[in-house]
Design a protein around this motif. Structure first.
Motif, mmCIF file in Angstrom:
data_model
loop_
_atom_site.group_PDB
_atom_site.id
_atom_site.type_symbol
_atom_site.label_atom_id
_atom_site.label_comp_id
_atom_site.label_asym_id
_atom_site.label_seq_id
_atom_site.Cartn_x
_atom_site.Cartn_y
_atom_site.Cartn_z
ATOM 1 N N ALA A 416 0.830 -1.204 0.000
ATOM 2 C CA ALA A 416 0.000 0.000 0.000
ATOM 3 C C ALA A 416 0.864 1.253 0.000
ATOM 4 C CB ALA A 416 -0.921 0.002 1.211
ATOM 5 N N ASP A 418 -0.525 4.853 0.450
ATOM 6 C CA ASP A 418 -1.751 5.629 0.602
ATOM 7 C C ASP A 418 -1.568 7.135 0.492
ATOM 8 O OD1 ASP A 418 -3.437 3.407 0.952
ATOM 9 O OD2 ASP A 418 -2.841 3.232 3.051
ATOM 10 N N ASN A 443 0.549 -2.277 -6.126
ATOM 11 C CA ASN A 443 0.131 -1.490 -4.960
ATOM 12 C C ASN A 443 -1.191 -0.788 -5.185
ATOM 13 O OD1 ASN A 443 0.762 0.732 -6.536
ATOM 14 N ND2 ASN A 443 2.590 1.289 -5.384
ATOM 15 N N TYR A 444 -1.792 -0.447 -4.081
ATOM 16 C CA TYR A 444 -3.027 0.325 -4.078
ATOM 17 C C TYR A 444 -2.665 1.772 -3.748
ATOM 18 C CZ TYR A 444 -5.078 -4.334 -3.725
ATOM 19 O OH TYR A 444 -5.420 -5.642 -3.959
#
Length: 623
Positions: A416, A418, A443-444
């Motif tokens: 992640a 973010d 990945n996010y």
């Protein structure tokens, strides 16, 4: 006495099957109850139940007719009411009792008599919930199926949305939802000591429905629950408030393989596996489950699996459906002589259609058909993969855990990213992962939260730069933030973050539409999609949507340059006027803005519709 249990997933699109319902199905079947799983048009659910009741009466009146053969015609009659559908159905028009039965059940279905308390079929009804923006379809589903339960106390609602918005769900349905996971004994039946959240999944219920989950050839599991973080944008602390650091899966995987057939991959939905102090134990258990770097997968004989489960009475409906699916696939691949023999045998026993196939006929023809399936399924070993699908925490990545992770065939390693504030930790994590052989990364990337649009660009570009430098492959999946509890936005996707606006959101969505939702490692491709620098990204944010989606076409016509020249020539004062208009992204009536001259000229470019461009391109391609 066994109970009739109905488990429902609302008819929204979903990548993964409802693990909670699969565990609940295991629970009820262990108690000897009859479980039905449904996902689809709810009218089809009650129509099928209506037909089943009618069928009982039809056989009681005339058992010489194979009534299932006429199910499509009877379905059409029950649904639409035209007697023309019954013209070829035996007994209709010549047997007054049969005529009366058809009329009665048509009225039963038409008047929705299945909702009447005395006609309700199910002792328990369970409905799962997922994303809050599926609010409307979920509430409609709950309010419909709760009327099929004999006792209001037997209606169960759970899952993510129900846990987060429990008060609102109760207000909209009258049903008090269960919050969180089923981790306490006796939650469904007082005095029962089974912990439902620890039970193995009943994969057989997935055979009952037509819906195909995209991630289908995998075992699903959690090896940890919850998360040690408390991110403001995340719902995990509400749904899984207690962090559990190790839930073994190897025994469940082996049980599932024996009963339902081997699955190629292991898909784990842990929210923060690296936070576990038993991470090494988790990896060792994954290896025991058959997912070491040397383990392979061979496709199972799904016909044998269907027959095996029919013999023991494990979900007759689902495995009759599965067997027919295998029959149809087999016929398409057999050589001509064998194809005719098998086709005739299947036709003779009514095994070509789901509505005529029976358990008895499938078992009766097994000895004659089994040899044809011997070479039907591939015997070639295939590599297995493990996927911690929810991603791992870049702040917790170390040389030690990346070395341990390399002992299993994980692909991809999802990390992640973010917000831009994690840049140093994230970059260090990527370098550590690659150093230990993890070159397939993903990945996010959250956006529309409290970061600026340019920070989304920086994060995406950092990934591309790291790919170039490290020789790795990093696929980014930008994910739009959606507030899950805000009363103005929880049931839709209209939320706009502090630094965002409708035009910027549409720009990102338009770009992702072209990249199929992901951003890969190609530097040239990235520069074309998002711009090679901050200034080009800014240009894209304000570019008319049609010119983004059909980039090459409009660049070829010169219109993109004309728009940019017109926009760039505006003074700062003029941009102060026009930018807020562009950012609202509503150009259906630009005359209402009361502007003309150079500003009007710029706005004209935004009236070019995507549909118009598609028509032009289609016409040109047909020439």
């Amino acid at each position: 006495m066994s109970r009739a249990i109905l488990l429902i997933e609302p008819n929204y699109k979903n990548k993964y099957p409802p693990m909670g319902l699969m565990k609940i199905s295991t629970y009820y079947k262990h108690l000897g109850d009859k479980v039905t799983f449904f996902k689809g048009n709810l009218q089809d659910l009650v129509l099928n139940d209506t037909f089943d009741m009618l069928k009982v009466q039809l056989y009681a009146n005339d058992s010489s007719i194979f009534w299932e053969k006429y199910k499509p015609q009877i379905y059409d009659y029950l649904r639409k009411g035209s007697v023309a559908f019954l013209e070829d159905v035996p007994g209709y028009g010549s047997n007054p009792i049969i005529d009366d039965l058809f009329r009665y059940y048509r009225q039963y279905f038409y008047r929705k008599d299945y909702f009447k308390p005395e006609n309700r079929k199910y002792d328990r009804v369970g409905i799962t919930t997922l994303f809050t923006f599926y609010w409307d379809i979920t509430i409609e589903t709950i309010n419909f199926v709760k009327q099929l339960c004999k006792d209001p106390e037997g209606v169960m609602v759970g899952g993510v949305m129900a846990s987060i918005l429990s008060d609102r769900v109760e207000a909209a349905t009258g049903i008090k939802p269960h919050i969180g996971t089923l981790q306490t004994p006796g939650e469904l039946d007082e005095g029962n000591d089974m912990v439902i959240d620890t039970l193995p999944l009943d994969y057989s219920i997935l055979e009952e429905i037509d819906y195909q989950y995209p991630a289908t050839n995998a075992y699903y599991a959690y090896m940890t629950r919850g998360c040690v973080n408390r991110c403001k944008f995340c719902a995990v602390p509400r749904v899984e408030p207690v962090y559990k650091d190790y839930l073994p899966v190897s025994d469940q995987v082996k049980m599932a393989e024996a009963q339902y057939g081997a699955k190629r991959d292991l898909l784990l939905l842990d929210n923060n596996v690296l936070a576990s102090c038993k991470f090494n134990d988790i990896i060792e258990d994954i290896k025991r489950a058959g997912f070491s770097n040397t383990d392979t997968y061979i496709a199972p004989n799904l016909y044998e699996i269907a027959v095996q489960n029919l013999r023991i009475g494990q979900n007759d409906k689902g495995y009759i459906k599965s067997a027919v699916k295998q029959f149809r696939a087999l016929i398409t691949k057999l050589p001509s002589n064998d194809k005719q023999i098998v086709y005739d045998l299947l036709k003779e026993h009514y095994l070509l259609e789901e509505h005529t196939a029976t358990k008895a006929a499938i078992l009766e023809t097994y000895e004659e058909l089994k040899e044809y399936f011997d070479g039907f399924y591939s015997k070639s070993p295939r590599k297995r993969y493990v996927d911690f699908n929810q991603g791992i925490d870049c702040r917790l990545i170390t040389d030690e855990n990346m070395a341990k992770l390399a002992e299993i065939p994980i692909s991809p390693v999802r990390i992640a990213f973010d917000h831009w504030g994690l840049r140093k930790k994230y970059e260090e994590a990527v370098r550590t992962a690659v150093r230990h052989g993890h070159r397939n990364l993903s990945n996010y990337i959250l956006y529309n939260y409290d970061e600026k649009p340019i920070e989304l660009y920086w994060r995406l570009k950092l990934n591309v730069d790291l790919c170039e430098e490290l020789g790795a492959s990093i696929y980014s999946f930008p994910m739009k933030y959606h507030p899950i509890e805000d009363p103005d936005y929880f049931s839709n996707r209209d939320f706009i973050g502090t630094y965002w606006n409708r035009k910027f959101i549409r720009t990102i969505q338009a770009i992702l539409n072209s990249t199929k939702g992901k951003v890969g490692k190609g530097y040239d491709f990235f520069c074309k999609a998002f711009g090679s620098n901050d200034e080009e990204f800014f240009k894209l944010l304000y570019m008319p949507e049609a010119m983004i989606i059909y980039r090459f076409y409009f660049e070829g016509t010169g219109l993109t340059d004309k728009w940019w020249n017109a926009y760039s020539s505006l003074t700062d004062d003029e941009k102060t006027i026009i930018n807020p208009i562009i950012e609202k992204n509503d150009f259906h009536d630009i005359g209402s803005f009361g502007i003309d001259g150079r500003l009007r000229e710029v706005l004209e470019f935004y009236t070019i519709r995507r549909e118009d461009a598609e028509k032009v391109l289609k016409a040109e391609n047909n020439e």
